[in-house]
Every structure is written in C-alpha cells, then in structure tokens.
Design a protein around this motif. Structure first.
Motif, PDB file in Angstrom:
ATOM      1  N   UNK A 177       0.836  -1.202   0.000  1.00  0.00           N
ATOM      2  CA  UNK A 177       0.000   0.000   0.000  1.00  0.00           C
ATOM      3  C   UNK A 177       0.871   1.252   0.000  1.00  0.00           C
ATOM      4  N   UNK A 178       1.899   1.268   0.859  1.00  0.00           N
ATOM      5  CA  UNK A 178       2.767   2.440   0.947  1.00  0.00           C
ATOM      6  C   UNK A 178       3.425   2.735  -0.403  1.00  0.00           C
ATOM      7  N   UNK A 203      -7.814  -0.465   6.612  1.00  0.00           N
ATOM      8  CA  UNK A 203      -9.148  -0.365   6.013  1.00  0.00           C
ATOM      9  C   UNK A 203      -9.203  -1.373   4.878  1.00  0.00           C
ATOM     10  N   UNK A 204     -10.251  -2.181   4.853  1.00  0.00           N
ATOM     11  CA  UNK A 204     -10.405  -3.211   3.822  1.00  0.00           C
ATOM     12  C   UNK A 204     -11.725  -3.031   3.089  1.00  0.00           C
ATOM     13  N   UNK A 216      -6.921  -5.146   1.755  1.00  0.00           N
ATOM     14  CA  UNK A 216      -6.425  -3.936   2.417  1.00  0.00           C
ATOM     15  C   UNK A 216      -6.215  -2.807   1.404  1.00  0.00           C
ATOM     16  N   UNK A 217      -6.824  -1.657   1.689  1.00  0.00           N
ATOM     17  CA  UNK A 217      -6.721  -0.520   0.761  1.00  0.00           C
ATOM     18  C   UNK A 217      -6.134   0.721   1.428  1.00  0.00           C
ATOM     19  N   UNK A 218      -5.998   0.696   2.744  1.00  0.00           N
ATOM     20  CA  UNK A 218      -5.399   1.818   3.463  1.00  0.00           C
ATOM     21  C   UNK A 218      -4.886   1.298   4.800  1.00  0.00           C
ATOM     22  N   UNK A 219      -3.888   1.991   5.356  1.00  0.00           N
ATOM     23  CA  UNK A 219      -3.374   1.617   6.670  1.00  0.00           C
ATOM     24  C   UNK A 219      -2.789   2.839   7.359  1.00  0.00           C
ATOM     25  N   UNK A 220      -2.569   2.692   8.663  1.00  0.00           N
ATOM     26  CA  UNK A 220      -1.906   3.722   9.447  1.00  0.00           C
ATOM     27  C   UNK A 220      -1.112   3.027  10.542  1.00  0.00           C
ATOM     28  N   UNK A 221       0.015   3.632  10.919  1.00  0.00           N
ATOM     29  CA  UNK A 221       0.847   3.102  11.987  1.00  0.00           C
ATOM     30  C   UNK A 221       1.210   4.229  12.935  1.00  0.00           C
ATOM     31  N   UNK A 248      -4.466   3.531  -1.048  1.00  0.00           N
ATOM     32  CA  UNK A 248      -4.150   3.106  -2.414  1.00  0.00           C
ATOM     33  C   UNK A 248      -4.519   4.190  -3.425  1.00  0.00           C
ATOM     34  N   UNK A 249      -3.685   4.315  -4.445  1.00  0.00           N
ATOM     35  CA  UNK A 249      -3.803   5.380  -5.424  1.00  0.00           C
ATOM     36  C   UNK A 249      -5.155   5.396  -6.125  1.00  0.00           C
ATOM     37  N   UNK A 250      -5.733   4.221  -6.323  1.00  0.00           N
ATOM     38  CA  UNK A 250      -7.006   4.141  -7.048  1.00  0.00           C
ATOM     39  C   UNK A 250      -8.137   4.865  -6.318  1.00  0.00           C
ATOM     40  N   UNK A 251      -7.970   5.110  -5.008  1.00  0.00           N
ATOM     41  CA  UNK A 251      -9.013   5.788  -4.227  1.00  0.00           C
ATOM     42  C   UNK A 251      -8.667   7.236  -3.911  1.00  0.00           C
ATOM     43  N   UNK A 252      -7.460   7.679  -4.190  1.00  0.00           N
ATOM     44  CA  UNK A 252      -7.003   8.973  -3.691  1.00  0.00           C
ATOM     45  C   UNK A 252      -7.770  10.153  -4.261  1.00  0.00           C
ATOM     46  N   UNK A 253      -8.224  10.054  -5.489  1.00  0.00           N
ATOM     47  CA  UNK A 253      -8.934  11.167  -6.114  1.00  0.00           C
ATOM     48  C   UNK A 253     -10.445  10.971  -6.129  1.00  0.00           C
TER      49      UNK A 253
END
Length: 383
Positions: free
Chosen positions: A224-225, A262-263, A268-273, A317-322
């Motif tokens: 994802x990163x 986030x799935x 998994x389509x996003x994460x945070x640490x 993920x880039x596909x969701x960024x916009x």
C-alpha cells in the motif's frame, strides 16, 4: 549557545570506516548538543546499525562517512549517499544525498565536510546534491528550521539553528518543506467526516494488525505504501528486505491496535501506523542501554507507557485517492488508531512528515484540529 572552535588549526578529515572514527562519528552529537535541553540522545546501538550495518539499504545505496577533527578533537561529521533506486532529478542527472550532518559553528569545518561529500558524489557521476537524508527518504529527513525548543518525537531530527545558515551559505536552495502536526487524540471530528465514515462503514471494514498473520499484513503495508506514495516527490520504494527490518522494530514496539487497516471486500486498501514516542522514555539514558538502560526502557515502555505518540506511516491506495472515498479511508484509519491511543492515555500525537504542498492530506489533518508543530527543510544544489 552555539558550540564553537577557535579558528586557525587545520581541519583533518577521516573516513569513518572502523575504530575510533566510527566511535567519534556516533558520539559527536553529545558534544554538539551538550547544553541543549531539547535534544534527545538517540540509542547508540540503533544509530550504529542504521548508519554502518544497514545491509538492506546498502544493497541499493552506497554510503560514505567522514569525521572532521581539529587538534585531534572531533568537530563535525557528514555522510554522502548515492541510491540506485532514486530517480533522476527533474533537471536531469543523478541525485546524490548528504546526511547525518552535525558540526560546531565554524565555516572551515562545514567547508571541509561538504567538500568531501561533494567530491565523492561528483566522482560517482552525481549532478545534484540533496539533503539532509538520514540516510534515505524513508527515514529521518530534512533539517529542522522551526521550533527548536521542543524535543523531537521518535525518528525525527533535531538541529542547531546555525545549521540553516551554514548550509545556505554553501549555495543550497530550498527544494521542499516538510511539516509535522500536533493533535490531541480526543479530537472531535467534523460532522461531515463522521457522516461520510458512517456511510462508508457499509462497505469498508476497519481492523487492527492480525497477530496470527503479521507477515502478510506487513507485506500489505509495504504494498500500500509503495502504491500510495509512488507519485510523490522524491519517492523511493521500500524493498522487501528494508521493510522486513522495519517490521522487526514494529513487532517490538507496537501493540497490534497501533496498526490499523481499512479493507474493501477483504482487500487492504489503506493503513496507518502509530509509534509510541520512545524519545519521551530515553532522554535520561544518554543513548546507552548498558548496564541498566534496557531494564529501564522495557519497564517504561511496557508498564508506564509514553503519553505521546507519532503517526509515521500511512497510505491510501492510489485508485481511491482522487475519489470521495479516499479522504474517508484516511479519516477512518486515523480515527481507529486514535481510539487505541486514547485507551493508553496518550494525550499528544505528532503526525508527519507531510509535504507542504500536499494540500489534500493537510486539509484532512487540519480538519481534526491539528496545528503545525515543526518544519523541516530539504535543500538541493547543482554539483
């Protein structure tokens, strides 16, 4: 008060390869920051591993290190790096880095240090010099230029104010500013974000790190990163080997709920640490874990726990960024990890770094009540 040296004596540069030069390289900051109450001594064993024994990074990044001496006394240090994964500059040509810069306030010392780094990089075909990178863009990055009074959070740098002048006097210009933000985890989310999150909850699942499937989750974080940041300024991907080393640190420091995913449809389509702010716990150890530092650190980490934390890794993920869902995914993982921090009585969180011109992410962070905490600067000059 700035550490200074009387001018006149000749500067001698020694490449830090082994022995006394390596020890002086590692311990020099103790002298530079001896009277600075905001400085937190990094753990010496971690610095040695990162700068001298970092096999995953060295597989694609060549590094040289020097110590400057005057009358036998160490007065400065610097590294030079050339990374085969770094894309060429927009102007064309290879980009070399400098990093780990520490020195007394003396023009001759800075001249000697940068002279060595620039010559080494020119010999390897670099056309531009950028930094500070300590040692890569995925580690401690940039020169602190605002807020010298507060101690740095874990894995963030500190500096003497005169470093900015000494660097700019050598022809460097700002190429990018990086911001960190500070927020309380008990923030009240804007109503519009709450409504978007409620709507997204029909299709989005939020979960912590799977303790029985950590290897798969760590690989998902790396994937994802690398996808999320691939179009960002200066991007260099995490290799599997590098992220495996990062995962070892995460496993030691973090509870599973300090990593949130986030799935969508099980993907998994996003994460945070979030990292516990280790700097809050090690200030009095002076970088040393022997003979009793280990016991103190483990007790403080596991029993007392720090009251501050840092959000250091995050990606959508880039596909969701916009899309409308992109900011919602970011908010959902932020909201999940802040609840985990609240359960541990964390009262202060640093978020960053964030590119100054990343207005989308800045808007999300500022909407939850964050304020700019520190500013770090990346410089570049032609060689």
């Amino acid at each position: 008060m700035s550490p200074t040296q009387p001018e006149g004596a000749q500067i001698r540069l020694v490449e830090a390869v082994n022995g006394a030069a390596v020890r002086d390289f590692l311990h020099l900051p103790e002298r530079i920051y001896a009277d600075d109450p905001a400085w937190v001594a990094p753990l010496i064993f971690e610095q040695k591993q990162r700068v001298f024994e970092n096999a995953p990074l060295f597989a694609h990044c060549e590094v040289a290190r020097w110590v400057a001496y005057r009358d036998g006394v160490p007065v400065g240090r610097i590294t030079a790096q050339l990374d085969t994964l770094q894309p060429e500059a927009e102007e064309g040509g290879k980009i070399g880095y400098f990093g780990m810069l520490e020195a007394v306030d003396d023009r001759a010392v800075f001249d000697a240090l940068f002279g060595a780094a620039e010559a080494w990089l020119r010999d390897r075909g670099a056309a531009h010099l950028r930094g500070p990178y300590n040692l890569s863009i995925n580690e401690d990055l940039g020169l602190l230029v605002e807020n010298f009074d507060d101690p740095p959070f874990v894995m963030m740098g500190h500096a003497r104010p005169y470093y900015q002048r000494q660097i700019e006097d050598r022809g460097f210009a700002t190429i990018k500013d990086l911001l960190t933000y500070k927020v309380r985890p008990d923030f009240v989310a804007p109503e519009v974000m709450t409504k978007l999150a409620q709507r997204a909850s029909r299709t989005v699942t939020i979960r912590p790190l799977n303790s029985k499937g950590k290897a798969a989750d760590y690989e998902a974080m790396r994937d994802i990163f690398n996808d999320a940041w691939s179009d960002n300024w200066g991007f260099v991907p995490f290799t599997r080997e590098e992220f495996a080393e990062t995962a070892k640190v995460l496993s030691f420091l973090l509870s599973d709920d300090y990593i949130q995913f986030a799935e969508i449809d099980g993907r998994p389509v996003a994460f945070i640490t979030a990292f516990p702010n280790l700097n809050e716990l090690i200030g009095d150890l002076r970088g040393r874990l022997l003979p009793f530092g280990w016991a103190k650190l483990l007790w403080r980490l596991k029993v007392r726990g720090p009251k501050s934390a840092r959000v250091a890794l995050m990606g959508v993920r880039k596909e969701y960024q916009n899309s409308r869902l992109g900011p919602t995914l970011a908010f959902l993982v932020i909201d999940a990890v802040r609840k985990a921090m609240q359960q541990r009585n964390v009262t202060s969180v640093e978020m960053g770094w964030i590119l100054e011109d990343n207005h989308g992410m800045r808007h999300i962070i500022e909407a939850i009540g964050s304020t700019i905490y520190k500013r770090y600067r990346v410089y570049q000059k032609p060689l």
